[in-house]
Design a protein around this motif. Structure first.
Motif, PDB file in Angstrom:
ATOM      1  N   LYS A   1      45.047  96.124  -2.793  1.00 30.91           N
ATOM      2  CA  LYS A   1      44.871  95.026  -1.819  1.00 30.91           C
ATOM      3  C   LYS A   1      46.224  94.545  -1.299  1.00 30.91           C
ATOM      4  CE  LYS A   1      45.979  91.971  -5.340  1.00 30.91           C
ATOM      5  NZ  LYS A   1      45.864  91.054  -6.334  1.00 30.91           N
ATOM      6  N   TYR A   2      46.153  93.694  -0.290  1.00 36.12           N
ATOM      7  CA  TYR A   2      47.346  92.955   0.163  1.00 36.12           C
ATOM      8  C   TYR A   2      46.856  91.518   0.340  1.00 36.12           C
ATOM      9  CZ  TYR A   2      51.762  92.324   2.795  1.00 36.12           C
ATOM     10  OH  TYR A   2      53.002  91.941   3.231  1.00 36.12           O
ATOM     11  N   GLU A   3      47.317  90.642  -0.536  1.00 34.64           N
ATOM     12  CA  GLU A   3      46.789  89.266  -0.504  1.00 34.64           C
ATOM     13  C   GLU A   3      47.191  88.551   0.775  1.00 34.64           C
ATOM     14  OE1 GLU A   3      47.287  87.136  -4.141  1.00 34.64           O
ATOM     15  OE2 GLU A   3      45.910  88.523  -5.126  1.00 34.64           O
ATOM     16  N   PRO A   4      46.427  87.503   1.158  1.00 33.60           N
ATOM     17  CA  PRO A   4      46.723  86.823   2.424  1.00 33.60           C
ATOM     18  C   PRO A   4      48.188  86.392   2.541  1.00 33.60           C
ATOM     19  CG  PRO A   4      44.594  86.144   1.640  1.00 33.60           C
ATOM     20  CD  PRO A   4      45.185  87.011   0.540  1.00 33.60           C
ATOM     21  N   HIS A   5      48.754  86.650   3.680  1.00 31.63           N
ATOM     22  CA  HIS A   5      50.186  86.403   3.940  1.00 31.63           C
ATOM     23  C   HIS A   5      50.366  86.253   5.443  1.00 31.63           C
ATOM     24  CE1 HIS A   5      49.441  90.670   4.514  1.00 31.63           C
ATOM     25  NE2 HIS A   5      50.365  90.605   5.456  1.00 31.63           N
ATOM     26  N   PHE A   6      51.564  85.865   5.824  1.00 30.39           N
ATOM     27  CA  PHE A   6      51.923  85.839   7.244  1.00 30.39           C
ATOM     28  C   PHE A   6      52.820  87.025   7.539  1.00 30.39           C
ATOM     29  CE2 PHE A   6      51.300  81.300   6.145  1.00 30.39           C
ATOM     30  CZ  PHE A   6      50.261  81.024   7.021  1.00 30.39           C
ATOM     31  N   ASP A   7      52.731  87.558   8.729  1.00 29.81           N
ATOM     32  CA  ASP A   7      53.648  88.650   9.096  1.00 29.81           C
ATOM     33  C   ASP A   7      54.957  88.098   9.650  1.00 29.81           C
ATOM     34  OD1 ASP A   7      51.942  90.513   8.150  1.00 29.81           O
ATOM     35  OD2 ASP A   7      51.333  91.327  10.081  1.00 29.81           O
ATOM     36  N   PHE A   8      54.976  86.820  10.069  1.00 30.16           N
ATOM     37  CA  PHE A   8      56.271  86.257  10.498  1.00 30.16           C
ATOM     38  C   PHE A   8      57.109  85.990   9.242  1.00 30.16           C
ATOM     39  CE2 PHE A   8      53.303  82.549  10.577  1.00 30.16           C
ATOM     40  CZ  PHE A   8      53.877  81.770   9.588  1.00 30.16           C
TER      41      PHE A   8
ATOM     42  N   LEU B   1      47.266  83.770   9.138  1.00 32.66           N
ATOM     43  CA  LEU B   1      47.189  84.202   7.728  1.00 32.66           C
ATOM     44  C   LEU B   1      46.134  85.312   7.616  1.00 32.66           C
ATOM     45  CD1 LEU B   1      48.223  83.249   4.823  1.00 32.66           C
ATOM     46  CD2 LEU B   1      45.986  82.140   4.632  1.00 32.66           C
ATOM     47  N   HIS B   2      46.488  86.415   6.940  1.00 31.45           N
ATOM     48  CA  HIS B   2      45.553  87.543   6.864  1.00 31.45           C
ATOM     49  C   HIS B   2      45.862  88.375   5.630  1.00 31.45           C
ATOM     50  CE1 HIS B   2      49.184  89.124   8.549  1.00 31.45           C
ATOM     51  NE2 HIS B   2      48.808  90.320   8.141  1.00 31.45           N
ATOM     52  N   GLY B   3      44.879  89.117   5.154  1.00 27.69           N
ATOM     53  CA  GLY B   3      45.097  89.979   3.991  1.00 27.69           C
ATOM     54  C   GLY B   3      44.210  91.197   4.068  1.00 27.69           C
TER      55      GLY B   3
END
Ligand code: PD2
Ligand code: ZN
Length: 302
Positions: free
Chosen positions: A138-145, A226-228
């Motif tokens: 998985k990739y937990e929710p994060h910001f790409d900025f 915010l996305h994951g």
């Protein structure tokens, strides 16, 4: 390059099909031509600003990306919030690798297609990252900025991300937006994993591409972005990420004060018009940076 100028150059003509309902934008620049079909794009939401393009990549493009990556995968890293350095983290358990920009005709063609769809120039994009998620990854929710200063130096903030799905996933692996304004509107059926039910989710489908913006139009960061990537429950997931910055992500060639050269064909004419004196920072340079017309301004050391 100004994105509007880029658009003019790259979108050469609009093709209307015979029955007049479908239209596609045909690109005629670059190494390969690609057709954009706006009828396959749906807007998901305004907050975050997100769009889904069904069938953005062909099966051949998807398979080619996987072939390029499969023997070169390494554990995925994340950027440390303070130092900006790449570190391992349990937040992101996939493996991945970076392609080179325009590494072959297919990669270059997809990069041009992304630029045409997003209206953002190829030079603002990072090299594409290919990601592989196995069961539970998985990739937990994060910001790409970014949160650190170091990563803003080249290209500024990441303005947008294009996530391309290179495979179907039997269960799980959805891209989830926990802060989406339309989360409550999505039917949370059994086709979605529990993780995916925590926000608005996009189910990976081979060839589809998701575009979302990490900045508001006034260039402030968007918390709704915010996305994951939810854990894969059955099957495996392959995806490709293109992060796009507000400015060019290509490092300017380093100019040294010992090189006595003009870097613009107009240097001689500008120098004759007195630009060395009127515009010294650009023409001659400063203590830290060499200027662009050192030869014509006759400031070379020897
Ligand atoms: O692979 C994904 O679905 C994914 C999800 C969230 C990738 C990224 N973020 C990323 O590469 O930033
Ligand atoms: Zn991301």
């Amino acid at each position: 390059m100004d994105p509007r100028l880029f658009l003019l150059i790259s979108l050469c003509f609009l093709v209307q099909s015979s029955h007049g309902k479908e239209s596609s934008l045909k690109l005629t620049t670059g190494v390969s031509s690609a057709a954009l079909d706006p009828t396959r794009v749906t807007q998901i939401s305004w907050s975050p600003r997100a769009f889904l393009y069904r069938g953005f990549l062909t099966d051949e493009e998807c398979d080619h990306f996987i072939d390029l990556a499969k023997d070169k995968l390494e554990k995925s890293m994340v950027a440390d919030n303070d130092s900006g350095k790449s570190i391992e983290s349990e937040v992101r358990t996939s493996s991945g690798m970076f392609l080179k920009k325009a590494q072959d005709a297919i990669v270059a063609g997809v990069e041009e297609k992304i630029a045409a769809w997003t209206f953002l120039p190829v030079e603002n994009g990072e090299a594409m990252q290919i990601l592989h998620y196995e069961h539970g990854q998985k990739y937990e929710p994060h910001f790409d900025f970014f949160h650190d200063k170091a990563n803003l130096e080249l290209g500024g903030h990441r303005i947008a991300t294009v996530l391309m799905y290179l495979s179907d996933v039997a269960k799980g692996g959805e891209t989830v937006f926990p802060n989406s304004e339309i989360s409550f509107k999505q039917k949370k059926g059994n086709d979605l994993s529990d993780c995916a039910k925590q926000g608005y989710s996009v189910k990976p489908r081979k060839g589809d591409a998701l575009l979302f913006f990490s900045l508001h139009p006034d260039a402030t960061t968007d918390n709704a972005s915010l996305h994951g990537s939810c854990p894969v429950i059955e099957g495996e997931k392959w995806s490709a990420t293109k992060w796009i910055h507000v400015r060019s992500f290509e490092a300017a060639p380093t100019r040294s004060k010992s090189d006595c050269a003009d870097e613009d064909p107009n240097c001689t004419a500008w120098a004759l018009k007195g630009e060395c004196e009127k515009n010294p920072l650009y023409m001659v340079g400063s203590e830290d940076n060499a200027g662009y017309c050192r030869k014509s301004c006759k400031v070379c050391s020897s």
